[in-house]
Enzyme design. Structure first.
Site, PDB file in Angstrom:
ATOM      1  N   ASP A 153      -0.106  -4.515  10.455  1.00  0.00           N
ATOM      2  CA  ASP A 153      -1.320  -4.483   9.657  1.00  0.00           C
ATOM      3  C   ASP A 153      -1.878  -5.908   9.655  1.00  0.00           C
ATOM      4  O   ASP A 153      -1.140  -6.866   9.903  1.00  0.00           O
ATOM      5  CB  ASP A 153      -0.986  -4.030   8.234  1.00  0.00           C
ATOM      6  CG  ASP A 153      -2.171  -4.170   7.300  1.00  0.00           C
ATOM      7  OD1 ASP A 153      -3.260  -3.703   7.654  1.00  0.00           O
ATOM      8  OD2 ASP A 153      -1.999  -4.755   6.210  1.00  0.00           O
ATOM      9  N   LYS A 154      -3.167  -6.053   9.389  1.00  0.00           N
ATOM     10  CA  LYS A 154      -3.744  -7.394   9.378  1.00  0.00           C
ATOM     11  C   LYS A 154      -3.699  -8.023   7.988  1.00  0.00           C
ATOM     12  O   LYS A 154      -2.981  -8.993   7.752  1.00  0.00           O
ATOM     13  CB  LYS A 154      -5.201  -7.373   9.862  1.00  0.00           C
ATOM     14  CG  LYS A 154      -5.846  -8.776   9.884  1.00  0.00           C
ATOM     15  CD  LYS A 154      -7.308  -8.716  10.217  1.00  0.00           C
ATOM     16  CE  LYS A 154      -8.126  -8.167   9.084  1.00  0.00           C
ATOM     17  NZ  LYS A 154      -8.191  -9.089   7.899  1.00  0.00           N
ATOM     18  N   THR A 155      -4.435  -7.427   7.064  1.00  0.00           N
ATOM     19  CA  THR A 155      -4.616  -8.035   5.756  1.00  0.00           C
ATOM     20  C   THR A 155      -3.314  -8.072   4.969  1.00  0.00           C
ATOM     21  O   THR A 155      -2.712  -7.043   4.690  1.00  0.00           O
ATOM     22  CB  THR A 155      -5.677  -7.261   4.940  1.00  0.00           C
ATOM     23  OG1 THR A 155      -6.871  -7.155   5.725  1.00  0.00           O
ATOM     24  CG2 THR A 155      -5.983  -7.965   3.640  1.00  0.00           C
ATOM     25  N   THR A 191      -5.556  -1.989  11.870  1.00  0.00           N
ATOM     26  CA  THR A 191      -6.228  -2.428  10.651  1.00  0.00           C
ATOM     27  C   THR A 191      -7.467  -1.592  10.354  1.00  0.00           C
ATOM     28  O   THR A 191      -8.101  -1.054  11.261  1.00  0.00           O
ATOM     29  CB  THR A 191      -6.625  -3.918  10.755  1.00  0.00           C
ATOM     30  OG1 THR A 191      -7.299  -4.318   9.554  1.00  0.00           O
ATOM     31  CG2 THR A 191      -7.541  -4.155  11.940  1.00  0.00           C
ATOM     32  N   GLY A 192      -7.781  -1.516   9.082  1.00  0.00           N
ATOM     33  CA  GLY A 192      -9.005  -0.858   8.671  1.00  0.00           C
ATOM     34  C   GLY A 192     -10.185  -1.809   8.657  1.00  0.00           C
ATOM     35  O   GLY A 192     -11.322  -1.394   8.403  1.00  0.00           O
ATOM     36  N   LYS A 209      -4.221   6.187  10.460  1.00  0.00           N
ATOM     37  CA  LYS A 209      -3.250   5.174  10.879  1.00  0.00           C
ATOM     38  C   LYS A 209      -1.970   5.806  11.421  1.00  0.00           C
ATOM     39  O   LYS A 209      -1.421   5.351  12.424  1.00  0.00           O
ATOM     40  CB  LYS A 209      -2.925   4.232   9.716  1.00  0.00           C
ATOM     41  CG  LYS A 209      -3.986   3.154   9.497  1.00  0.00           C
ATOM     42  CD  LYS A 209      -3.433   2.004   8.679  1.00  0.00           C
ATOM     43  CE  LYS A 209      -4.390   0.821   8.698  1.00  0.00           C
ATOM     44  NZ  LYS A 209      -3.837  -0.377   8.049  1.00  0.00           N
ATOM     45  N   ASP A 227       1.606  -3.758   4.344  1.00  0.00           N
ATOM     46  CA  ASP A 227       1.832  -4.032   2.925  1.00  0.00           C
ATOM     47  C   ASP A 227       0.955  -3.219   1.997  1.00  0.00           C
ATOM     48  O   ASP A 227       1.098  -3.312   0.787  1.00  0.00           O
ATOM     49  CB  ASP A 227       1.600  -5.518   2.635  1.00  0.00           C
ATOM     50  CG  ASP A 227       0.116  -5.870   2.619  1.00  0.00           C
ATOM     51  OD1 ASP A 227      -0.654  -5.225   3.362  1.00  0.00           O
ATOM     52  OD2 ASP A 227      -0.280  -6.773   1.864  1.00  0.00           O
ATOM     53  N   ASP A 261      -1.148   1.651   4.533  1.00  0.00           N
ATOM     54  CA  ASP A 261      -0.121   1.547   5.571  1.00  0.00           C
ATOM     55  C   ASP A 261       1.024   2.533   5.352  1.00  0.00           C
ATOM     56  O   ASP A 261       1.840   2.732   6.245  1.00  0.00           O
ATOM     57  CB  ASP A 261       0.472   0.123   5.589  1.00  0.00           C
ATOM     58  CG  ASP A 261      -0.582  -0.933   5.844  1.00  0.00           C
ATOM     59  OD1 ASP A 261      -1.448  -0.699   6.699  1.00  0.00           O
ATOM     60  OD2 ASP A 261      -0.546  -1.981   5.179  1.00  0.00           O
TER      61      ASP A 261
END
Length: 690
Positions: free
Chosen positions: A387-389, A533-534, A561, A580, A584
């Site tokens: 995930d990115k954020t 990522t969203g 996802k 996180d 996710d």
């Protein structure tokens, strides 16, 4: 892939005892949004741990007099005359019967379950060994010539109970993911009544069409549409969108999101069962149910040892019966010795001891293993989805660029902006205030809903506003660098001093310093690194370029996802997912290995197989390294635990009898004890990879 595996029978978990390697969430028939309370599973798991602990200690206490009354032990210690008394064998039989039926009950039930499932394993091997030892020793007590194996029976049960207790303690109980999802929703909502008054009502009582008032800082109680007011809403934990989303009349809001600086009125659009969060709950439940455990190395070893014990034991009995000069008692003793020796004490501890050491070692380094089978799979990971954020990035805004548009220098512009934003609670404001420690006197602060803020700073009229504010008021701000910033997906705000543009301040989600090194090291292991990522494509591509990812999936909705994880799995790759957020959770559950960043939401932590307490992407590398080291140590222990059988079984069967070499039960027991000691010492040498 977990979604395509046929779950093997678990010899360590008889049906009466439940699955304690990983208790799966079972279908309950409840509506989405009404998850089964996981405390039921957790409570059952704790009961199983307590049961094995109690059986171990009780059996161990009773084993002490069993050892003292066993003729073989008395002879070895030279205490036969001191400890023997009339009827001692009958007392020994009573005590051993108690240990056999009480301490051995889980293994006897497991034996029955495995035979019923036609899948012999550890339970079959242990059950056969203790049953043969008990039956033969009982026959000796009541008249058959031979030696009793009661002490061997009792110590074998003790060691196996200890091994199962250690194993169960090393694996956490049922997932509380669904409960944590439900906690995201507030319990009450401010419903707007027809007369204009507000009434606090339970969220469960809301229906489509109800109007709710959501105050600044509160969670949105239900999915709906904004009908009045303006604000920005933090949906990062739900959608993965790192930037606060501006909400104006007509905009949709998601239940569980956190409202920002303005009050808004929301019209409920769906019931709790049909909400976005309920759909995520359903996806998590579905993905969790698709999981299955891999078969343990110890179980595979036990399967083959069971076949060896049965075949060699039967062959030994038949061979000695056919040979002239040897009676039935001798042949029976040889067969029993083979059957007992084939089940080494060390095999019951080979895997659990390594698991216990590995779990403690990982915990001391901030790696919490929740599912041992998934942890073992981590050694074979071929693709890592991030995930990115909050995972590769810090999940907070930081100033990345300052473009001069007027006379002010960079530091002066930041000082004006930071002084003004000190009075704002907006995430962008926080990012600007952290960029400099310089502060100027501020008066008459005023928020501009959805557009920014203004105040008198050091005697000058200062505003920090969005591009929309400039368009509304016809203010031009031109610079060649602004287009590049927009192309990178960065958030740009403008500093106006006395209504003149002085600077453009670009903010971006800050990349974690360890992310680049983590990607380099994972690639060095031959693992493909991807991002799921969203967030929007521009932001995702910028992050991917900076840290060197192989592939990017951007603008992926939460309910898609898990599908992306399946797509990567369909390539034939063993996939891990690291994230996180609530969004996710389904992907973490679907992946072959789910890894949660510890600073994230509780639901992500409860859905994951492994939790990284320190929120450090480099710990992903440590997880894989430790998984590989743990597996190697397990293999070594299983070799030690079973290898001596290559010598012990033929000698126990009597193949060297003509040469005067016959493995006695006492010597066989000594070999087993040595094997157990070697396994225990070897497990302690497990170290965290550098």
């Amino acid at each position: 892939m977990k979604g395509h595996e046929h779950p093997p029978h678990d010899p360590h978990a008889p049906k009466d005892a439940g699955e304690y390697g990983r208790e799966r969430q079972q279908p309950t028939g409840r509506a989405p949004g009404k998850p089964e309370h996981p405390a039921e599973h957790a409570g059952h798991h704790e009961l199983m741990v307590a049961d094995f602990r109690r059986r171990f200690w009780v059996s161990l206490i009773v084993t002490v007099p069993i050892l003292a009354l066993s003729p073989m032990v008395q002879g070895a210690l030279g205490l036969r005359e001191a400890l023997a008394f009339t009827g001692d064998l009958y007392v020994l039989w009573v005590l051993s019967s108690f240990v056999y039926f009480y301490g051995g009950e889980p293994f006897l039930k497991g034996l029955a379950d495995e035979l019923k499932a036609r899948s012999p394993g550890m339970m079959t091997l242990v059950g056969l060994a203790i049953t043969v030892a008990y039956a033969y020793s009982s026959a000796v007590v009541f008249g058959v010539r031979g030696e009793v194996f009661f002490w061997e029976l009792a110590t074998l049960i003790d060691v196996m109970l200890l091994g199962h207790w250690l194993e169960m303690k090393s694996v956490m109980g049922a997932s509380r993911a669904l409960e944590e999802l439900a906690r995201l929703m507030p319990s009450e909502a401010h419903r707007l009544e027809p007369d204009g008054s507000l009434e606090d009502v339970p969220v469960d009582s809301l229906a489509p069409g109800d109007k709710l008032v959501v105050k600044p800082g509160e969670k949105v109680p239900a999915d709906g549409v904004v009908v009045a007011g303006e604000s920005s809403v933090n949906e990062a934990m739900l959608t993965g969108e790192s930037q606060p989303v501006a909400k104006v009349p007509g905009a949709q809001v998601i239940g569980g999101a956190i409202n920002g600086e303005g009050a808004i009125t929301v019209e409920v659009s769906s019931s709790a069962e049909g909400s976005f969060l309920a759909q995520v709950i359903a996806l998590v439940r579905q993905a969790q149910q698709s999981k299955s455990r891999t078969q343990d190395l110890a179980n595979r070893a036990a399967y083959w040892l069971t076949l060896i014990a049965l075949s060699v034991g039967a062959a030994t009995l038949a061979a000695w019966l056919l040979l002239s000069g040897f009676g039935f008692e001798f042949a029976l003793e040889r067969m029993v010795t083979v059957m007992v020796i084939t089940c080494p004490h060390a095999l019951g501890l080979a895997a659990p001891l390594v698991v216990a050491v590995s779990t403690a070692l990982s915990a001391s380094h901030g790696l919490l293993v929740r599912d041992r089978a998934a942890f073992e799979r981590a050694r074979n990971i071929q693709a890592m989805l991030f995930d990115k954020t909050g995972t590769l990035t810090e999940g907070r805004f930081g100033v990345s660029d300052v473009v001069r548009l007027g006379e002010l220098q960079r530091d002066e512009a930041l000082a004006y902006a930071a002084s003004l934003e000190t009075y704002s609670e907006h995430p962008i404001a926080k990012g600007i205030t952290e960029a400099t420690e310089a502060r100027l006197p501020v008066e008459d602060f005023l928020a501009i809903p959805g557009k920014g803020a203004q105040a008198t700073v050091d005697g000058r009229e200062v505003k920090v506003v969005s591009p929309g504010y400039l368009r509304e008021h016809g203010i031009e701000a031109r610079d060649e660098g602004l287009d590049a910033l927009a192309a990178q997906g960065k958030t740009v705000v403008y500093l106006l001093v006395d209504e003149r543009p002085e600077a453009a301040i670009a903010l971006a989600d800050l990349i974690r310093p360890e992310a680049r090194e983590a990607i380099v090291r994972l690639k060095g292991m031959g693992i493909r690194c991807m991002m799921l990522t969203g967030d929007n494509r521009q932001v995702a591509d910028r992050v991917a370029r900076e840290i060197g990812l192989d592939e990017v999936f951007a603008e992926v909705l939460p309910d898609k996802k898990a599908e992306k994880v399946k797509e990567v799995q369909a390539r034939g790759l063993i996939v891990a997912m690291t994230g996180d957020g609530v969004n996710d959770a389904p992907a973490l559950a679907q992946a072959d290995v789910g890894i949660a960043i510890g600073a994230g939401t509780d639901v992500a932590l409860e859905t994951a197989d492994i939790v990284l307490v320190k929120s450090n992407p480099l710990d992903v590398v440590s997880v894989i390294g430790l998984a590989k080291a743990t597996y190697r140590k397990m293999v070594q222990n299983l070799v030690w635990a079973t290898g001596y059988n290559l010598v012990a079984i033929p000698l126990a069967a009597g193949v060297a009898h003509s040469a005067g070499i016959l493995l006695s039960p006492a010597l066989g027991a000594a070999l087993m004890s040595l094997s157990t000691v070697i396994v225990a010492i070897n497990a302690r040498f497990l170290r965290m990879p550098g």
